[in-house]
Scaffold this active site. Structure first.
Site, PDB file in Angstrom:
ATOM      1  N   ASP A  41      24.050  38.224  41.736  1.00  0.00           N
ATOM      2  CA  ASP A  41      24.703  39.065  42.732  1.00  0.00           C
ATOM      3  C   ASP A  41      23.709  39.420  43.839  1.00  0.00           C
ATOM      4  O   ASP A  41      22.651  39.991  43.565  1.00  0.00           O
ATOM      5  CB  ASP A  41      25.211  40.340  42.043  1.00  0.00           C
ATOM      6  CG  ASP A  41      26.248  41.058  42.883  1.00  0.00           C
ATOM      7  OD1 ASP A  41      26.464  40.644  44.041  1.00  0.00           O
ATOM      8  OD2 ASP A  41      26.844  42.030  42.387  1.00  0.00           O
ATOM      9  N   ASP A  42      24.041  39.070  45.072  1.00  0.00           N
ATOM     10  CA  ASP A  42      23.195  39.423  46.228  1.00  0.00           C
ATOM     11  C   ASP A  42      21.792  38.801  46.188  1.00  0.00           C
ATOM     12  O   ASP A  42      20.885  39.316  46.834  1.00  0.00           O
ATOM     13  CB  ASP A  42      23.022  40.958  46.348  1.00  0.00           C
ATOM     14  CG  ASP A  42      24.283  41.655  46.821  1.00  0.00           C
ATOM     15  OD1 ASP A  42      25.307  40.972  47.007  1.00  0.00           O
ATOM     16  OD2 ASP A  42      24.243  42.894  47.001  1.00  0.00           O
ATOM     17  N   CYS A  81      31.231  40.161  47.915  1.00  0.00           N
ATOM     18  CA  CYS A  81      31.501  39.936  46.489  1.00  0.00           C
ATOM     19  C   CYS A  81      32.943  39.565  46.164  1.00  0.00           C
ATOM     20  O   CYS A  81      33.217  38.484  45.653  1.00  0.00           O
ATOM     21  CB  CYS A  81      31.159  41.172  45.668  1.00  0.00           C
ATOM     22  SG  CYS A  81      29.476  41.724  45.855  1.00  0.00           S
ATOM     23  N   HIS A 142      34.831  42.294  39.288  1.00  0.00           N
ATOM     24  CA  HIS A 142      35.073  42.783  40.658  1.00  0.00           C
ATOM     25  C   HIS A 142      36.327  42.198  41.305  1.00  0.00           C
ATOM     26  O   HIS A 142      36.386  42.033  42.524  1.00  0.00           O
ATOM     27  CB  HIS A 142      33.854  42.526  41.555  1.00  0.00           C
ATOM     28  CG  HIS A 142      33.680  43.597  42.604  1.00  0.00           C
ATOM     29  ND1 HIS A 142      32.687  43.562  43.559  1.00  0.00           N
ATOM     30  CD2 HIS A 142      34.399  44.722  42.847  1.00  0.00           C
ATOM     31  CE1 HIS A 142      32.789  44.623  44.341  1.00  0.00           C
ATOM     32  NE2 HIS A 142      33.827  45.342  43.935  1.00  0.00           N
TER      33      HIS A 142
END
Ligand SMILES: *[C@@H]1O[C@H](CO)[C@@H](O)[C@H](O)[C@H]1NC(C)=O
Ligand SMILES: *[C@@H]1O[C@H](CO)[C@@H](O)[C@H](O)[C@H]1NC(C)=O
Ligand SMILES: *[C@@H]1O[C@H](CO)[C@@H](O)[C@H](O)[C@H]1NC(C)=O
Ligand SMILES: *[C@@H]1O[C@H](CO)[C@@H](O)[C@H](O)[C@H]1NC(C)=O
Ligand SMILES: *[C@@H]1O[C@H](CO)[C@@H](O)[C@H](O)[C@H]1NC(C)=O
Length: 585
Positions: A41-42, A81, A142
């Protein structure tokens, strides 16, 4: 003689059968590999050793790169996301599923909201499950939870093809970890405090006017008004103070097992879940999607990694994630599954360069030479790591510079699993196998459309029989403060209104010569300027015509907190607290 002949025939038949059988076994091994898909993530493309980082230590991911293919132009389907993950799982642009927002907020921010990946969407997990695969999601989702009640689970991973789920419905958030700040701070500063100030001033004015006798307000009326304002303010404070309980919880399948989420040994727990799943499924094909909570803020690392990297807590988190990847790969080896397992590694979007803690510490990653980051369609926001290993089938230690998309994983693994691709909808990804096996040299993406939420922001054009990659921008985010490389004042760049500058004619870059996107071309510097724009305009027309109206899953009504959808593992008076996961190790 006839007996001899008979024997010969039998032997031949045996031989034919044997050959066919081994062939079948071979093609079966090739056609139904296990899939281990790993998503960070990121994480920025410049954070990994295999993409040129010299100081962050990622030996396990680097080894994965050495043993497989490195994509140097691997493009996330969205720089955010929720839409990026929706596209990854369905192989389709997020606008097609309603997973792209027209309003400012482009992701789900409350577990108790009603939007999410629609039931009609087909994920690769659903298709692989139908082909007999065991399927698991370990980590972040998410993509929504419920629609109408707290237990309809309409958007839950188990409703989208996963047999097993251990992880978070929402995302990791600063608010999930005490002492790590709040992502709602900016919003509260920008909207709630001014509203409160105005209410306060109005009340004082009213009181004063009443006191000096200029205004006759019934005594009760302004007392009620005062009371209602105080209650609302109290509720709001209570709400944001307890957001950790409402949004940050760990689930196993449909059950909440830890609320609020506890960060202690979290990556170790995720790793253990992933390796156990592999061990349970050594005899049947499996799909394991490991979706790390790292390296999104709130940053965390276990004791073995804290303070060990050269890049603060962010570096520690990257290095711990790398350790976890190593554990998963080593279990594949120990179970002798290396040859029949395809392993993919990526990040959902570029690094979030605006992540700076309240004490000024850099807590976001590095996008290498590329401009901008998460939430923008500059290369820094969408050019992500892309590694693929499948020993014996894919040539090791190679790199591919052709444009590929995270949406390509969908058709690639669905085809390999032997499932038919859905015929009733457009799949935007392309099967990567022909490119990986050298059967074609040019990627099938002639055009890639880069959306900022639901707004078409940029287009990438890779003309046939050419090395050139054109990219046009219809608008660009207004970086703030001016001259910086991101939207530091608002913490994240937005996609419309006064947050962007529109360009007519669009900005044109030659990415093959200018990967940093610093020199927009003009009709003077590029004689084919208008010709190129014309082709791209046609492509946009064709693409736009292919879109169908869908209901927006990220409309304000679908994103807002709905108290009746709040999941809580204990009674309200126990403040939604429970923990059956902490001390299991
Ligand atoms: C390596 O990654 C760190 C953390 O994101 C970054 O600060 C650093 O500049 C990178 N170094 C190189 C050489 O790319
Ligand atoms: C984390 O794991 C380590 C090693 O297994 C263990 O010593 C430690 O007690 C664990 N911490 C917690 C809080 O569970
Ligand atoms: C922590 O590091 C030590 C030394 O490398 C190692 O022996 C131990 O197994 C590690 N603990 C965990 C929980 O990974
Ligand atoms: C991998 O490729 C690089 C660059 O092409 C080369 O220098 C290196 O020796 C190769 N490594 C292996 C293990 O083949
Ligand atoms: C747009 O679609 C038309 C009709 O299918 C096709 O002829 C044309 O080549 C397409 N243009 C682009 C740029 O894709």
């Amino acid at each position: 003689m006839p007996i001899e002949q008979n024997r010969m025939m039998k032997m031949l038949l045996h031989l034919v059968f044997y050959l066919w059988d081994t062939n079948k076994a071979n093609s079966e091994r090739i056609s139904k590999p296990n899939m281990v898909l790993i998503m960070a993530d990121d994480l920025g493309i410049g954070d990994l050793g295999c993409y040129g980082n010299k100081t962050l230590r990622t030996p396990n991911i680097d080894k994965l790169a050495k043993e497989g293919v490195t994509f140097t132009q691997h493009i996330a389907a969205s720089p955010l996301c929720t839409p990026s993950r929706a596209a990854f799982l369905t192989g389709r642009y997020p606008v097609r599923s309603g997973m792209a927002a027209f309003q400012r907020i482009g992701v789900f921010i409350f577990s108790a909201s009603s939007g999410g990946l629609p039931a009609e969407e087909i994920t690769f997990a659903k298709l692989l499950k139908q082909e007999g695969y065991s399927t698991a999601l370990i980590g972040k989702w998410h993509l929504g939870l419920n629609c109408d009640t707290t237990d309809d689970f309409c958007h839950h991973p188990l409703s989208h093809g996963f047999d097993y789920f251990y992880g978070c419905i929402m995302t990791n958030l600063r608010d999930c970890k005490p002492g790590h700040g709040s992502v709602f701070d900016k919003g509260i500063q920008m909207y709630v405090f001014p509203t409160l100030q105005i209410t306060g001033i109005a009340l004082i004015t009213l009181e004063s006017l009443h006191y000096i006798g200029l205004l006759r307000v019934p005594c009760r009326a302004h007392r009620y008004f005062f009371l209602v304002a105080a209650i609302l303010f109290g509720l709001l404070l209570f709400f944001f103070h307890n957001i950790r309980y409402l949004n940050c919880f760990l689930m196993r399948n449909h059950q909440i097992i830890q609320q609020p989420l506890n960060y202690k040994n979290l990556t170790q727990r995720l790793t253990e879940e992933a390796t156990k799943f592999i061990k349970r499924n050594t005899d049947s094909p499996f799909l394991l999607f490991v979706s790390y909570l790292q390296v999104h803020t709130a940053l965390y690392a276990s004791q073995n990694f804290t303070g060990k990297s050269k890049h603060g807590l962010y570096g520690d988190a990257v290095e711990e994630m790398d350790w976890s990847v190593g554990q998963i790969l080593s279990v594949l080896d120990k179970q002798r599954l290396r040859e029949k397992t395809l392993v993919y590694f990526t990040s959902d979007q570029g690094a979030h360069i605006e992540e700076i803690s309240s004490t000024g510490k850099v807590q976001g990653g590095y996008n290498g030479i590329y401009k901008g980051g998460k939430a923008t369609n500059w290369e820094g926001g969408i050019r992500v790591p892309g590694l693929l290993r499948w020993t014996e089938v894919i040539q090791p230690n190679t790199s591919i510079d052709e444009p590929t998309s995270s949406m390509d994983i969908f058709p690639t693994i669905v085809n390999l699993a032997g499932a038919p691709l859905p015929k009733d909808r457009i799949i935007d990804g392309h099967d990567l196998m022909p490119l990986l096996q050298g059967k074609i040299l040019q990627a099938e993406h002639e055009f890639l459309f880069h959306y900022c939420n639901a707004y078409l922001n940029a287009v990438r054009w890779h003309p046939g029989n050419s090395d050139t990659i054109w990219k046009v921008f219809f608008f660009t985010p207004n970086f703030n403060p001016e001259g910086s490389d991101g939207c530091f004042e608002s913490h994240v760049c937005f996609c419309h209104g006064s947050f962007v500058t529109h360009h007519d004619p669009p900005l044109l870059f030659d990415l093959s010569k200018d990967p940093r996107e610093t020199n927009p071309l003009t009709p003077e510097t590029e004689p084919r300027f208008y010709e190129i724009l014309e082709v791209i305009k046609q492509a946009v027309n064709n693409h736009t015509k292919s879109l169908r109206a869908v209901s927006s899953q990220l409309s304000l009504g679908n994103v807002l907190w709905k108290p009746w959808l709040q999941s809580c593992c204990s009674s309200f008076f126990q403040f939604c607290y429970c923990d059956s996961d902490s001390d299991r190790r």
